[in-house]
Design a protein around this motif. Structure first.
Motif, PDB file in Angstrom:
ATOM      1  N   VAL A 153       0.866  -1.165   0.025  1.00  0.00           N
ATOM      2  CA  VAL A 153      -0.036   0.057   0.134  1.00  0.00           C
ATOM      3  C   VAL A 153       0.927   1.059   0.033  1.00  0.00           C
ATOM      4  CG1 VAL A 153      -1.859   1.436   1.190  1.00  0.00           C
ATOM      5  CG2 VAL A 153      -2.067  -1.043   1.037  1.00  0.00           C
ATOM      6  N   SER A 154       2.022   1.346   0.892  1.00  0.00           N
ATOM      7  CA  SER A 154       2.849   2.452   0.912  1.00  0.00           C
ATOM      8  C   SER A 154       3.437   2.459  -0.600  1.00  0.00           C
ATOM      9  CB  SER A 154       3.800   2.522   2.051  1.00  0.00           C
ATOM     10  OG  SER A 154       3.065   2.572   3.326  1.00  0.00           O
ATOM     11  N   ALA A 155       4.053   1.567  -1.029  1.00  0.00           N
ATOM     12  CA  ALA A 155       4.532   1.730  -2.370  1.00  0.00           C
ATOM     13  C   ALA A 155       3.786   2.303  -3.400  1.00  0.00           C
ATOM     14  CB  ALA A 155       5.157   0.427  -2.727  1.00  0.00           C
ATOM     15  N   THR A 156       2.710   1.664  -3.251  1.00  0.00           N
ATOM     16  CA  THR A 156       1.592   2.329  -4.260  1.00  0.00           C
ATOM     17  C   THR A 156       1.299   3.665  -4.290  1.00  0.00           C
ATOM     18  OG1 THR A 156       0.614   0.044  -4.389  1.00  0.00           O
ATOM     19  CG2 THR A 156      -0.612   1.825  -5.362  1.00  0.00           C
ATOM     20  N   LYS A 157       1.217   4.136  -3.113  1.00  0.00           N
ATOM     21  CA  LYS A 157       0.778   5.517  -2.682  1.00  0.00           C
ATOM     22  C   LYS A 157       2.320   6.475  -2.641  1.00  0.00           C
ATOM     23  CE  LYS A 157      -1.782   6.787   0.345  1.00  0.00           C
ATOM     24  NZ  LYS A 157      -2.024   7.368   1.856  1.00  0.00           N
ATOM     25  N   GLY A 158       3.376   5.779  -2.744  1.00  0.00           N
ATOM     26  CA  GLY A 158       4.645   6.426  -3.141  1.00  0.00           C
ATOM     27  C   GLY A 158       5.051   7.117  -1.714  1.00  0.00           C
ATOM     28  N   ASP A 159       4.774   6.548  -0.653  1.00  0.00           N
ATOM     29  CA  ASP A 159       5.038   6.989   0.688  1.00  0.00           C
ATOM     30  C   ASP A 159       6.526   6.678   0.925  1.00  0.00           C
ATOM     31  OD1 ASP A 159       2.398   7.608   1.296  1.00  0.00           O
ATOM     32  OD2 ASP A 159       2.069   5.816   2.270  1.00  0.00           O
ATOM     33  N   PHE A 160       7.367   5.860   0.158  1.00  0.00           N
ATOM     34  CA  PHE A 160       8.923   5.503   0.621  1.00  0.00           C
ATOM     35  C   PHE A 160       9.631   6.762   0.130  1.00  0.00           C
ATOM     36  CE2 PHE A 160       7.036   1.416   0.706  1.00  0.00           C
ATOM     37  CZ  PHE A 160       7.112   0.983   1.901  1.00  0.00           C
ATOM     38  N   GLY A 161       9.111   7.729  -0.588  1.00  0.00           N
ATOM     39  CA  GLY A 161       9.861   9.027  -0.580  1.00  0.00           C
ATOM     40  C   GLY A 161       9.835   9.910   0.494  1.00  0.00           C
ATOM     41  N   HIS A 162       9.316   9.402   1.734  1.00  0.00           N
ATOM     42  CA  HIS A 162       9.286  10.338   2.828  1.00  0.00           C
ATOM     43  C   HIS A 162      10.043   9.454   3.936  1.00  0.00           C
ATOM     44  CE1 HIS A 162       6.403  13.086   1.258  1.00  0.00           C
ATOM     45  NE2 HIS A 162       5.650  12.030   0.930  1.00  0.00           N
ATOM     46  N   LEU A 163      10.810   8.442   3.681  1.00  0.00           N
ATOM     47  CA  LEU A 163      11.527   7.833   4.520  1.00  0.00           C
ATOM     48  C   LEU A 163      12.728   8.510   5.298  1.00  0.00           C
ATOM     49  CD1 LEU A 163      12.332   4.146   2.963  1.00  0.00           C
ATOM     50  CD2 LEU A 163      10.917   4.843   5.241  1.00  0.00           C
ATOM     51  N   LYS A 164      13.303   9.768   4.659  1.00  0.00           N
ATOM     52  CA  LYS A 164      14.252  10.355   5.254  1.00  0.00           C
ATOM     53  C   LYS A 164      13.770  11.159   6.239  1.00  0.00           C
ATOM     54  CE  LYS A 164      13.394  14.084   2.087  1.00  0.00           C
ATOM     55  NZ  LYS A 164      12.924  13.687   0.727  1.00  0.00           N
ATOM     56  N   GLU A 165      12.321  11.383   6.562  1.00  0.00           N
ATOM     57  CA  GLU A 165      11.919  12.211   7.447  1.00  0.00           C
ATOM     58  C   GLU A 165      11.990  11.289   8.863  1.00  0.00           C
ATOM     59  OE1 GLU A 165       7.848  13.043   6.361  1.00  0.00           O
ATOM     60  OE2 GLU A 165       8.334  14.140   4.818  1.00  0.00           O
ATOM     61  N   LEU A 166      12.095  10.101   9.054  1.00  0.00           N
ATOM     62  CA  LEU A 166      12.407   9.137  10.054  1.00  0.00           C
ATOM     63  C   LEU A 166      13.668   9.531  10.806  1.00  0.00           C
ATOM     64  CD1 LEU A 166      11.455   5.440   8.941  1.00  0.00           C
ATOM     65  CD2 LEU A 166      10.271   6.888  10.463  1.00  0.00           C
ATOM     66  N   VAL A 167      14.578  10.023   9.906  1.00  0.00           N
ATOM     67  CA  VAL A 167      16.028  10.503  10.260  1.00  0.00           C
ATOM     68  C   VAL A 167      15.800  11.806  11.091  1.00  0.00           C
ATOM     69  CG1 VAL A 167      18.312  10.964   9.780  1.00  0.00           C
ATOM     70  CG2 VAL A 167      17.239   8.862   8.835  1.00  0.00           C
ATOM     71  N   THR A 168      14.771  12.689  10.438  1.00  0.00           N
ATOM     72  CA  THR A 168      14.737  14.030  10.583  1.00  0.00           C
ATOM     73  C   THR A 168      13.982  13.989  12.068  1.00  0.00           C
ATOM     74  OG1 THR A 168      14.863  14.489   8.356  1.00  0.00           O
ATOM     75  CG2 THR A 168      13.834  16.222   9.961  1.00  0.00           C
ATOM     76  N   TYR A 169      13.069  13.347  12.016  1.00  0.00           N
ATOM     77  CA  TYR A 169      12.090  13.513  13.142  1.00  0.00           C
ATOM     78  C   TYR A 169      12.254  12.006  14.128  1.00  0.00           C
ATOM     79  CZ  TYR A 169      10.006  16.650  10.370  1.00  0.00           C
ATOM     80  OH  TYR A 169       9.720  17.990   9.643  1.00  0.00           O
ATOM     81  N   LYS A 170      13.374  12.254  14.874  1.00  0.00           N
ATOM     82  CA  LYS A 170      13.707  10.833  15.592  1.00  0.00           C
ATOM     83  C   LYS A 170      12.744  10.416  16.696  1.00  0.00           C
ATOM     84  CE  LYS A 170      18.682  11.012  14.881  1.00  0.00           C
ATOM     85  NZ  LYS A 170      19.124  12.297  13.877  1.00  0.00           N
ATOM     86  N   ASP A 182       9.654  11.171  16.687  1.00  0.00           N
ATOM     87  CA  ASP A 182       8.553  10.467  16.245  1.00  0.00           C
ATOM     88  C   ASP A 182       8.581   9.157  15.783  1.00  0.00           C
ATOM     89  OD1 ASP A 182       7.374  12.917  16.136  1.00  0.00           O
ATOM     90  OD2 ASP A 182       7.144  13.226  13.908  1.00  0.00           O
ATOM     91  N   PHE A 183       9.872   8.724  15.360  1.00  0.00           N
ATOM     92  CA  PHE A 183      10.142   7.423  15.133  1.00  0.00           C
ATOM     93  C   PHE A 183      10.383   6.578  16.226  1.00  0.00           C
ATOM     94  CE2 PHE A 183      13.817   4.226  13.481  1.00  0.00           C
ATOM     95  CZ  PHE A 183      12.918   3.561  12.674  1.00  0.00           C
ATOM     96  N   GLY A 184      10.840   7.154  17.489  1.00  0.00           N
ATOM     97  CA  GLY A 184      10.899   6.453  18.376  1.00  0.00           C
ATOM     98  C   GLY A 184       9.706   5.996  19.197  1.00  0.00           C
ATOM     99  N   PHE A 185       8.631   6.881  19.052  1.00  0.00           N
ATOM    100  CA  PHE A 185       7.433   6.708  19.414  1.00  0.00           C
ATOM    101  C   PHE A 185       6.693   5.752  18.640  1.00  0.00           C
ATOM    102  CE2 PHE A 185       7.306  10.803  21.887  1.00  0.00           C
ATOM    103  CZ  PHE A 185       7.048  10.586  22.918  1.00  0.00           C
ATOM    104  N   LEU A 186       6.969   5.625  17.354  1.00  0.00           N
ATOM    105  CA  LEU A 186       6.322   4.698  16.608  1.00  0.00           C
ATOM    106  C   LEU A 186       6.940   3.231  16.638  1.00  0.00           C
ATOM    107  CD1 LEU A 186       6.324   6.371  13.135  1.00  0.00           C
ATOM    108  CD2 LEU A 186       4.452   5.910  14.307  1.00  0.00           C
ATOM    109  N   ILE A 187       8.265   3.033  17.039  1.00  0.00           N
ATOM    110  CA  ILE A 187       8.894   2.013  17.731  1.00  0.00           C
ATOM    111  C   ILE A 187       8.020   1.340  18.633  1.00  0.00           C
ATOM    112  CG2 ILE A 187      10.904   0.833  18.691  1.00  0.00           C
ATOM    113  CD1 ILE A 187      12.633   2.767  17.065  1.00  0.00           C
ATOM    114  N   LEU A 188       7.825   2.449  19.693  1.00  0.00           N
ATOM    115  CA  LEU A 188       7.027   2.043  21.249  1.00  0.00           C
ATOM    116  C   LEU A 188       5.595   1.469  20.747  1.00  0.00           C
ATOM    117  CD1 LEU A 188       8.351   4.822  23.514  1.00  0.00           C
ATOM    118  CD2 LEU A 188       8.604   2.303  23.533  1.00  0.00           C
ATOM    119  N   ALA A 189       5.037   1.999  19.771  1.00  0.00           N
ATOM    120  CA  ALA A 189       3.600   1.716  19.267  1.00  0.00           C
ATOM    121  C   ALA A 189       3.436   0.306  18.644  1.00  0.00           C
ATOM    122  CB  ALA A 189       3.105   2.824  18.300  1.00  0.00           C
ATOM    123  N   GLY A 190       4.762   0.033  17.953  1.00  0.00           N
ATOM    124  CA  GLY A 190       4.858  -1.273  17.222  1.00  0.00           C
ATOM    125  C   GLY A 190       5.006  -2.371  18.143  1.00  0.00           C
ATOM    126  N   ILE A 191       5.700  -1.846  19.153  1.00  0.00           N
ATOM    127  CA  ILE A 191       5.995  -3.085  20.350  1.00  0.00           C
ATOM    128  C   ILE A 191       4.941  -3.082  20.850  1.00  0.00           C
ATOM    129  CG2 ILE A 191       7.164  -3.442  22.461  1.00  0.00           C
ATOM    130  CD1 ILE A 191       9.627  -1.869  21.351  1.00  0.00           C
TER     131      ILE A 191
END
Length: 142
Positions: A49-66, A68-77
């Motif tokens: 779904v993400s590939a179809t929508k072209g979302d992977f172009g925003h992956l660099k934002e994970l590095v920029t918004y550390k 947010d990424f940390g909270f997403l890791i906690l949400a995943g766990i």
């Protein structure tokens, strides 16, 4: 009808089928394996779904918004633990009793959102949360 309400209802219907299909598919598997298989299928589906929508172009934002990424890791766990505990409960319990207890997460989410996010709740909202809690317990412990 508000967009959030439509998607909220779709989420509720989808979550209901998750519980039903898990109960049907867990008979001969361990809860851990069932959770792992379901997670892999979800991951593949969402990557498509993400590939179809072209979302992977925003992956660099994970590095920029550390943070947010940390909270997403906690949400995943947290989500993985929730599914695992749900599968363990479904393996040994009755679906109609397990599901309402699982939905006590709604009550917990409301309480935490008031405490952490300082969200306001009306008297009607408080009564509704109390009724959700009471209803969940009445059904599960019947």
């Amino acid at each position: 009808m508000a967009q959030w309400l439509i998607f909220g209802l779709l989420a509720a219907v989808s979550a209901s089928f998750v519980t039903i299909f898990t109960k049907l598919g867990i008979h001969h598997l361990t809860p851990t394996l069932a959770t792992s298989v379901r997670a892999m299928i979800m991951a593949v589906f969402l990557v498509i779904v993400s590939a179809t929508k072209g979302d992977f172009g925003h992956l660099k934002e994970l590095v920029t918004y550390k943070k947010d990424f940390g909270f997403l890791i906690l949400a995943g766990i947290s989500g993985a633990l929730s599914w695992l505990f749900l599968n363990i409960a479904l393996k040994t319990g009755k679906t109609w009793q397990v599901a309402p207890i699982d939905k006590l997460s709604v009550v917990m989410t409301v309480i935490v959102s008031i405490l952490i996010f300082q969200e306001e709740i009306t008297l009607k909202g408080i009564i509704g949360v109390i009724l959700i809690a009471a209803g969940s317990l009445f059904v599960a412990l019947a």
